[in-house]
Design a protein around this motif. Structure first.
Motif, PDB file in Angstrom:
ATOM      1  N   MET A 148     -18.553  26.810 -55.001  1.00 53.71           N
ATOM      2  CA  MET A 148     -17.359  27.562 -54.605  1.00 53.71           C
ATOM      3  C   MET A 148     -16.139  27.158 -55.437  1.00 53.71           C
ATOM      4  O   MET A 148     -15.073  27.740 -55.315  1.00 53.71           O
ATOM      5  N   GLY A 149     -16.299  26.117 -56.267  1.00 51.47           N
ATOM      6  CA  GLY A 149     -15.184  25.627 -57.058  1.00 51.47           C
ATOM      7  C   GLY A 149     -14.449  24.471 -56.417  1.00 51.47           C
ATOM      8  O   GLY A 149     -13.406  24.039 -56.922  1.00 51.47           O
ATOM      9  N   VAL A 150     -14.988  23.951 -55.314  1.00 52.29           N
ATOM     10  CA  VAL A 150     -14.351  22.833 -54.619  1.00 52.29           C
ATOM     11  C   VAL A 150     -14.666  21.528 -55.348  1.00 52.29           C
ATOM     12  O   VAL A 150     -15.803  21.293 -55.763  1.00 52.29           O
ATOM     13  N   GLU A 151     -13.668  20.684 -55.500  1.00 53.52           N
ATOM     14  CA  GLU A 151     -13.861  19.359 -56.083  1.00 53.52           C
ATOM     15  C   GLU A 151     -14.297  18.414 -54.966  1.00 53.52           C
ATOM     16  O   GLU A 151     -13.632  18.318 -53.931  1.00 53.52           O
ATOM     17  N   ILE A 152     -15.416  17.720 -55.173  1.00 50.19           N
ATOM     18  CA  ILE A 152     -16.032  16.934 -54.103  1.00 50.19           C
ATOM     19  C   ILE A 152     -16.212  15.485 -54.525  1.00 50.19           C
ATOM     20  O   ILE A 152     -16.733  15.199 -55.607  1.00 50.19           O
ATOM     21  N   CYS A 153     -15.799  14.585 -53.657  1.00 48.63           N
ATOM     22  CA  CYS A 153     -16.199  13.196 -53.789  1.00 48.63           C
ATOM     23  C   CYS A 153     -16.897  12.794 -52.489  1.00 48.63           C
ATOM     24  O   CYS A 153     -16.726  13.438 -51.455  1.00 48.63           O
ATOM     25  N   MET A 154     -17.707  11.755 -52.560  1.00 49.60           N
ATOM     26  CA  MET A 154     -18.534  11.361 -51.426  1.00 49.60           C
ATOM     27  C   MET A 154     -18.484   9.857 -51.204  1.00 49.60           C
ATOM     28  O   MET A 154     -18.311   9.084 -52.144  1.00 49.60           O
ATOM     29  N   VAL A 155     -18.669   9.469 -49.956  1.00 51.64           N
ATOM     30  CA  VAL A 155     -18.927   8.080 -49.591  1.00 51.64           C
ATOM     31  C   VAL A 155     -20.125   8.105 -48.650  1.00 51.64           C
ATOM     32  O   VAL A 155     -20.140   8.860 -47.673  1.00 51.64           O
TER      33      VAL A 155
END
Length: 252
Positions: free
Chosen positions: A55-62
């Motif tokens: 969708m174009g979302v910038e994602i970071c994860m923990v």
């Protein structure tokens, strides 16, 4: 596909947030195995992340490490707390590498960034570099917590979300929001559509640990609690749909 090709979203749907942090527990990667990593479960979560990335979302994860080792539990069994916490941090690195492998298998370029230096398997945490990865539409997985004992991955997630200027923290759980009591034990449990940070703390609703909630509150960072088991749930919320609980500075 080149990394630059990821910059364009797959459709014209405008997400409600442009940069988010997704926090999941290590137990979420176990599936029905009861311990360790379940590859089909890791793959399923990676597909959910990819659908939002598209969708174009910038994602970071923990990702937590409780499926492999939980520092607090080790400490309770007589292990020295600092050592136990460091072991738990190393478990999060293993989970991060597994998720990276699954995401890159789907064509999503991913970087694992560790708060404990281990240059052969992960990048060291440098805030500006991490932000640049997000701008280049790479998924960034933060591993090893904050790099310090006595801090949970919930706190690490809130800290990184603030440092990365994320617009919201998404907490993936086994249930579709925050309830006044355990919905798996009580049929009359009531789900909140929205709850304040202070109420979550006062009622000990189990959204995140107290330090994480307080840090989110002090920086006005909304926490969205949703079911990771609901197919398409993560993407649905970004599209303005779905069932979830939003934790904010005030209700209404």
């Amino acid at each position: 596909m080149t990394e630059d090709a990821q910059a364009a979203p797959a459709d014209d749907q405008q997400p409600t947030y442009r940069r988010v942090l997704l926090k999941i527990s290590g137990e979420a990667l176990m599936g029905d195995a009861g311990y360790g990593l379940n590859p089909p479960t890791v793959q399923k979560i990676a597909e959910e992340v990819k659908s939002v990335h598209d969708m174009g979302v910038e994602i970071c994860m923990v990702i937590g490490g409780g499926n492999i080792f939980r520092g607090l539990a080790g400490s309770a069994q007589g292990m020295e707390r600092t050592t136990a916490d460091y072991m738990g941090m190393l478990a999060t690195v293993m989970n991060a590498l597994a998720m990276q492998s699954a995401l890159e298998g789907l064509g999503v370029f991913t970087r694992v960034i560790s708060a404990i230096r281990m240059d052969e398997v992960a990048e060291p945490y440098i805030r500006r570099r991490a932000v640049r990865h997000l701008e280049k539409k790479r998924v960034v997985i933060f591993a090893a917590g904050t790099g310090n004992p006595y801090f949970t991955t919930d706190t690490a997630a809130t800290l990184r979300a603030n440092e990365m200027a994320c617009e919201a923290i998404f907490k993936g759980t086994k249930v579709d929001g925050v309830y006044d009591k355990d919905p798996k034990k009580y049929s009359d449990a009531v789900r909140y559509d929205e709850v304040s940070y202070d109420e979550a703390l006062a009622k000990r609703l189990g959204v995140m640990d107290a330090s994480a909630i307080a840090l989110a509150r002090d920086n006005n960072k909304p926490i969205i609690v949703f079911s990771l088991d609901e197919p398409g749930g993560f993407k649905g919320i970004l599209a303005g749909e779905g069932t979830y609980t939003k934790v904010t500075n005030k209700k209404g």
